[in-house]
Motif scaffolding. Structure first.
Motif, PDB file in Angstrom:
ATOM      1  N   SER A 142       0.830  -1.201   0.000  1.00 41.99           N
ATOM      2  CA  SER A 142       0.000   0.000   0.000  1.00 41.99           C
ATOM      3  C   SER A 142       0.862   1.248   0.000  1.00 41.99           C
ATOM      4  N   THR A 189      -0.145  -5.609   2.968  1.00 43.42           N
ATOM      5  CA  THR A 189      -1.547  -5.939   3.178  1.00 43.42           C
ATOM      6  C   THR A 189      -1.938  -6.969   2.137  1.00 43.42           C
ATOM      7  N   LEU A 202      -4.219   1.176  -6.152  1.00 43.90           N
ATOM      8  CA  LEU A 202      -3.049   1.661  -5.401  1.00 43.90           C
ATOM      9  C   LEU A 202      -1.830   1.822  -6.311  1.00 43.90           C
ATOM     10  N   ASN A 258      -6.959   2.220   0.814  1.00 39.41           N
ATOM     11  CA  ASN A 258      -6.315   1.548   1.946  1.00 39.41           C
ATOM     12  C   ASN A 258      -7.322   1.193   3.032  1.00 39.41           C
ATOM     13  N   GLN A 310      -8.107  -2.594   4.232  1.00 40.88           N
ATOM     14  CA  GLN A 310      -8.010  -3.007   5.631  1.00 40.88           C
ATOM     15  C   GLN A 310      -9.306  -3.650   6.135  1.00 40.88           C
TER      16      GLN A 310
END
Length: 161
Positions: free
Chosen positions: A29, A35, A59, A118, A122
């Protein structure tokens, strides 16, 4: 009778868990933390659903734009987001039409898009569970057997919808 019910219930839960699979890709990220981007497959009443995220592609695009703000934003967006989406759709034999173009647009606020992406990344397990729940509730209204759902973060105000 109670133990028979418990055994049947545990068997049902086990079958439900077995029918769900995940595929994982590692994504770097903007915050340089590692991640996982995860696609998610499950079956319900003779239908198979596949949820495919495009977090990594978005991203990649935002990282590129932030590093080189003077570049051709639209060209890079097509290269890093649209073409990979088309390739993924082709790979899973998804029947996409040209109407999806309205949702694909470069952004003038790459930082906000990266931050939002992001956050979605998550929380993807929770998001996938909400999507799964909604698909199960609406499965009877969805014709056919196999469905592919793509998850892509966008700056909604910049979409042409």
């Amino acid at each position: 009778m109670k133990t028979v019910f418990q055994t049947i219930f545990l068997l049902f839960i086990s079958l439900l868990l077995i029918s769900c699979t995940t595929k994982t890709l590692q994504v770097k990220s903007n915050k340089n933390s590692l991640t996982e981007q995860t696609s998610f497959d499950f079956s319900h009443d003779h239908q198979t659903f596949q949820i495919i995220p495009l977090y990594e592609e978005v991203l990649d695009y935002t990282n590129l734009v932030e590093k080189t703000p003077s570049m051709n934003n639209k060209k890079e967006y097509n290269k890093t987001v649209v073409i990979p989406f088309q390739n993924k759709a082709s790979k899973v034999k998804a029947n996409i039409k040209s109407s999806y173009f309205n949702f694909f647009a470069p952004t003038s606020d790459s930082k906000k898009l990266a931050d939002n992406t992001n956050k979605l990344l998550q929380n993807q397990k929770v998001i996938n569970s909400y999507i799964k729940e909604a698909l199960i509730k609406s499965a009877e209204q969805l014709p056919g057997t196999n469905k592919t759902i793509f998850i892509m973060p966008v700056n909604f105000r910049e979409c042409k919808v």
